[in-house]
Design a protein around this motif. Structure first.
Motif, short mmCIF file in Angstrom:
data_model
loop_
_atom_site.label_atom_id
_atom_site.label_comp_id
_atom_site.label_asym_id
_atom_site.label_seq_id
_atom_site.Cartn_x
_atom_site.Cartn_y
_atom_site.Cartn_z
N THR A 58 0.83 -1.20 0.00
CA THR A 58 0.00 0.00 0.00
C THR A 58 0.87 1.26 0.00
O THR A 58 1.77 1.40 0.83
N PHE A 59 0.61 2.09 -0.94
CA PHE A 59 1.24 3.42 -1.02
C PHE A 59 0.23 4.43 -0.49
O PHE A 59 -0.96 4.29 -0.75
N THR A 60 0.73 5.45 0.20
CA THR A 60 -0.17 6.52 0.60
C THR A 60 0.17 7.78 -0.19
O THR A 60 1.28 8.31 -0.10
N VAL A 61 -0.80 8.17 -0.99
CA VAL A 61 -0.60 9.34 -1.84
C VAL A 61 -1.25 10.53 -1.14
O VAL A 61 -2.45 10.50 -0.84
N THR A 62 -0.41 11.55 -0.84
CA THR A 62 -0.93 12.71 -0.12
C THR A 62 -0.79 13.95 -0.98
O THR A 62 0.31 14.24 -1.48
N LEU A 63 -1.89 14.65 -1.17
CA LEU A 63 -1.78 15.88 -1.95
C LEU A 63 -2.01 17.08 -1.05
O LEU A 63 -2.75 17.02 -0.08
N ASP A 72 -7.29 9.03 -10.26
CA ASP A 72 -7.62 8.04 -11.29
C ASP A 72 -6.39 7.19 -11.60
O ASP A 72 -5.26 7.66 -11.50
N VAL A 73 -6.66 5.96 -11.99
CA VAL A 73 -5.58 5.09 -12.44
C VAL A 73 -5.52 5.20 -13.96
O VAL A 73 -6.47 4.82 -14.65
N LEU A 74 -4.43 5.75 -14.48
CA LEU A 74 -4.32 5.90 -15.93
C LEU A 74 -3.96 4.58 -16.59
O LEU A 74 -4.43 4.26 -17.66
N ARG A 75 -3.06 3.87 -15.96
CA ARG A 75 -2.77 2.52 -16.45
C ARG A 75 -2.06 1.75 -15.35
O ARG A 75 -1.41 2.34 -14.48
N PRO A 89 -3.23 -5.53 -10.41
CA PRO A 89 -4.48 -5.04 -9.81
C PRO A 89 -4.24 -3.96 -8.77
O PRO A 89 -3.30 -4.03 -7.98
N VAL A 90 -5.10 -2.96 -8.80
CA VAL A 90 -4.98 -1.82 -7.91
C VAL A 90 -6.26 -1.66 -7.10
O VAL A 90 -7.35 -1.85 -7.64
N GLY A 91 -6.09 -1.35 -5.80
CA GLY A 91 -7.26 -1.04 -4.97
C GLY A 91 -7.20 0.39 -4.48
O GLY A 91 -6.16 0.85 -4.00
N LEU A 92 -8.30 1.10 -4.63
CA LEU A 92 -8.38 2.48 -4.15
C LEU A 92 -9.46 2.56 -3.08
O LEU A 92 -10.60 2.16 -3.32
N SER A 96 -3.41 0.47 -3.13
CA SER A 96 -2.84 -0.86 -2.90
C SER A 96 -2.60 -1.56 -4.23
O SER A 96 -3.46 -1.53 -5.11
N VAL A 97 -1.42 -2.17 -4.34
CA VAL A 97 -1.09 -2.92 -5.55
C VAL A 97 -0.79 -4.35 -5.15
O VAL A 97 -0.04 -4.59 -4.22
#
Ligand code: ZN
Length: 716
Positions: free
Chosen positions: A607-612, A625-628, A632-635, A653-654
């Motif tokens: 799991t990566f945590t993306v913080t903006l 959004d997942v561009l590609r 499998p990816v979980g949001l 999560s990948v």
């Protein structure tokens, strides 16, 4: 200094002898020099000598001599100072030879029955005053457009000092005068090396441009120097000139023979170097540096002369002259060796390198061999590149036996025969002392275009010239956020060859076109997109091209697009480049924890945590959004409103699929975009490396912020 006047009456041999004695005396008492008043003296300037009356220029005139066979031509070349050969038809054995003759030579030519007529136009070029023009502050007296040796060396040193990352002036040897005690001080031999030294490239293309081997060929050094200035001053502005220095190493040697050039600058018809003044009277001594190579020296009758007073004297031994030795060592140093030991061995198709020796005059592009009319081992490829030069210059494209006369010990036969590089002699312009008006308006531009093409093709001179050129490349828009679609238009042309009667290069239909990002396609760059024919079919040797590129994931900053076209035979041509700028949205920052690269065993999830962070002064809403993605990816959270200065964290999560071989990398490209401002977005690339077994702690680097711009279009 007065101009040479045509003799009003024949000069008696006794008077000539007396003249020669006076000249020799003048030589022994020191060579006169005309220093340019007010000129800054560069460190390599020769010691200024006391100003005194320079030796008189010998009496003579330019004539046209009709030759009726190849044999007669070759015999005349050994007797008189040949300026030009004009065949009756391309490749024919008859024609007219333009030559400078002394009164005595003129008499003996007529006595031998040669049809001789005066050439007043060329004779006139000798009559001009060799003094500074009114208001002339620099340049060769009477020719403000041609810099003197000192001026050129000074300007190139200034250029190297101003642009240290791309230009370097290298001293690669000394002239005859410099290595010989007594006499004039002589000169260093200088090579201006142009390349972006900060850019490491696995293999850079190599181009060497040499000028003024023959002293009196005034225009050649100026063409080479202007080419250097064009490249350096265009770097960073013109996309083609920029990549030419990023991916090539270009050597400019403005003077192969500065000692002799100094005499020519004073109006003498000096051609050779200044070796061995005692061997011959002024101004007939010296060795012809284009007959003195250490290779193929004295191998064909009449191709050079054993007479030290001859204008084509080959020297006492192969490679006897310091200028020859220095040049050959330099060529061996900068080029690889792509040729086998036998004359008949063809150079490798992977040959990297072009050597151009600029001479004047005659409007010719001459490819090897110089010493024989028999075809060079890969003559077809040599001719193809030659016809590209012919396209730009409109000069005849031929070898010496077809359009000039055979010569041996030449520089280009050395470069081609020893190293295999594509080697050409340019005979540019229409006379030795080319007027500045015709130099600027007719000679310079086409030759600069040809040199520019040479730089483009230097990487594979025996392959790229067979392919089409790409012209008029344009992009819309030129500045955009990543992800915005980019329109590219161009024109491909497989017909740009000319020879002036020396054969026709076949053209093929265009077969395809590709765009690569930031590197030429030959360096293994991934294709960023292809261009299609605007009229719907690749069926002609000239095609308008159009295509759309997906700029998703392009980092912010300036990018170079390389557009290359292919003909139906599969030959890729030289690229043409265009700049495009990818913009960064302001006020939108993204960080990823614990890092953008993690490891996991098959079946595991990371799991990566993306913080903006919203740095705007107003609240905005964002969408993830997942561009590609490869895996499998979980949001768990995909959107949210963020007040000014606040953050929003979104876990991603990948999962590494079962059965994934260890060592495999999975990539996931995300986009965080504003819901309210179009193309206000940032892209983030996450990577997971599949490993053998689970690791407790990621070996990835600590969390770091990623500031990627983004843009648009709907996610795919
Ligand atoms: Zn020449």
């Amino acid at each position: 200094m007065p101009g040479t006047r045509p003799p009003s009456h024949p000069v008696e041999p006794r008077r000539l002898l007396a003249l020669a004695a006076v000249v020799l005396l003048l030589w022994l008492t020191g060579r006169p020099e005309v220093p340019a008043p007010g000129d800054r003296q560069p460190p390599w300037a020769p010691e200024p000598l006391a100003a005194q009356e320079p030796p008189p220029r010998p009496q003579g005139q330019v004539v046209q001599i009709r030759f009726r066979s190849w044999k007669e031509l070759q015999a005349l070349v050994a007797q008189v100072d040949v300026w030009q050969v004009r065949r009756d038809r391309p490749g024919s054995d008859t024609g007219i030879l333009v030559a400078w003759v002394t009164p005595a030579q003129l008499r003996s030519l007529r006595e031998a029955g040669h049809p001789v007529t005066p050439d007043p136009l060329h004779t006139d070029t000798l009559r001009r005053p060799w003094t500074r023009l009114p208001g002339q502050r620099q340049g060769i007296p009477g020719f403000a457009c041609y810099r003197t040796v000192e001026e050129t060396y000074r300007d190139l040193a200034d250029l190297a000092a101003a642009y240290p990352d791309i230009a370097r002036l290298v001293d690669f040897g000394d002239t005859y005068d410099k290595v010989t005690p007594g006499g004039p001080a002589g000169y260093d031999l200088l090579d201006l090396v142009l390349t972006n030294r900060l850019r490491a490239v696995p293999e850079k293309g190599t181009l060497v441009v040499l000028a003024a081997t023959h002293a009196r060929e005034l225009a050649t050094a100026e063409v080479a120097t202007r080419f250097a200035e064009l490249l350096v001053e265009g770097y960073g502005r013109d996309p083609d000139l920029t990549w030419l220095l990023d991916f090539n190493e270009i050597h400019i040697i403005p003077y192969g023979n500065p000692d002799g050039r100094k005499w020519a600058e004073q109006g003498y018809l000096w051609r050779k170097n200044t070796d061995n003044p005692a061997a011959c009277g002024f101004p007939y001594y010296g060795v012809d540096l284009n007959r003195n190579a250490s290779f193929l020296w004295d191998v064909c009758p009449g191709c050079s002369s054993p007479d030290p007073c001859s204008i084509i004297y080959r020297g006492p031994r192969p490679g006897s002259e310091p200028e020859t030795q220095a040049l050959e060592a330099r060529l061996r140093q900068v080029f690889g060796d792509f040729k086998g030991p036998q004359l008949a061995d063809p150079p490798s198709p992977e040959t990297n390198g072009i050597f151009l020796s600029l001479h004047s005059f005659g409007e010719l592009i001459i490819y090897p061999w110089d010493w024989t009319g028999s075809p060079a081992p890969n003559q077809a490829a040599l001719v193809t590149l030659g016809r590209k030069f012919g396209y730009y210059t409109n000069y005849a494209v031929c070898n010496t036996s077809n359009c000039l006369y055979a010569i041996d010990g030449s520089q280009t036969d050395y470069a081609y025969g020893q190293l295999g590089v594509a080697a050409y002699t340019f005979e540019l312009g229409t006379t030795f002392f080319q007027s500045c008006q015709s130099f600027e308006s007719q000679v310079l531009g086409p030759n600069l275009d040809a040199l520019r093409y040479a730089a483009k093709a230097a990487y594979r001179p025996y392959g790229l010239p067979a392919g089409p050129e790409v012209l008029d490349v344009a992009v819309r828009p030129t500045r955009l956020y990543p992800g915005m679609p980019l329109r590219v238009t161009a024109r491909a042309d497989d017909t740009r060859y000319r020879s002036q009667g020396y054969g026709v290069e076949p053209s093929q239909a265009i077969g395809g076109a590709r765009v690569t990002l930031d590197r030429p396609g030959w360096l293994g760059a991934e294709t960023a997109g292809t261009l299609e024919p605007a009229d719907g079919a690749f069926d002609a040797p000239q095609e308008e091209l159009v295509g759309w590129l997906d700029t998703t994931g392009w980092p912010p900053g300036r990018h170079t697009l390389f557009v290359q076209a292919q003909d139906a035979d599969g030959n890729w041509g030289v690229p043409t480049a265009v700049f495009v700028w990818i913009l960064t949205p302001e006020g939108l920052e993204v960080a990823v924890e614990p890092g953008t690269t993690l490891e996991a065993a098959p079946g595991e999830t990371r799991t990566f945590t993306v913080t903006l962070t919203n740095r705007l002064t107003v609240t905005d809403t964002y969408r993830l959004d997942v561009l590609r993605t490869d895996w499998p990816v979980g949001l768990s959270r995909r959107r949210g409103g963020v007040p000014p200065g606040q953050t929003l964290s979104m876990p991603v999560s990948v999962t590494v699929p079962q059965g994934t071989p260890p060592g495999t990398r999975g990539q996931t490209v995300l986009q965080i975009a504003s819901n309210t401002v179009p193309f206000r977005a940032v892209q983030v690339t996450l990577q997971v490396h599949a490993v053998l077994s689970s690791v407790q702690e990621s070996t990835a680097p600590a969390a770091r912020a990623v500031y990627l711009p983004w843009v648009g279009g709907p996610p795919r």
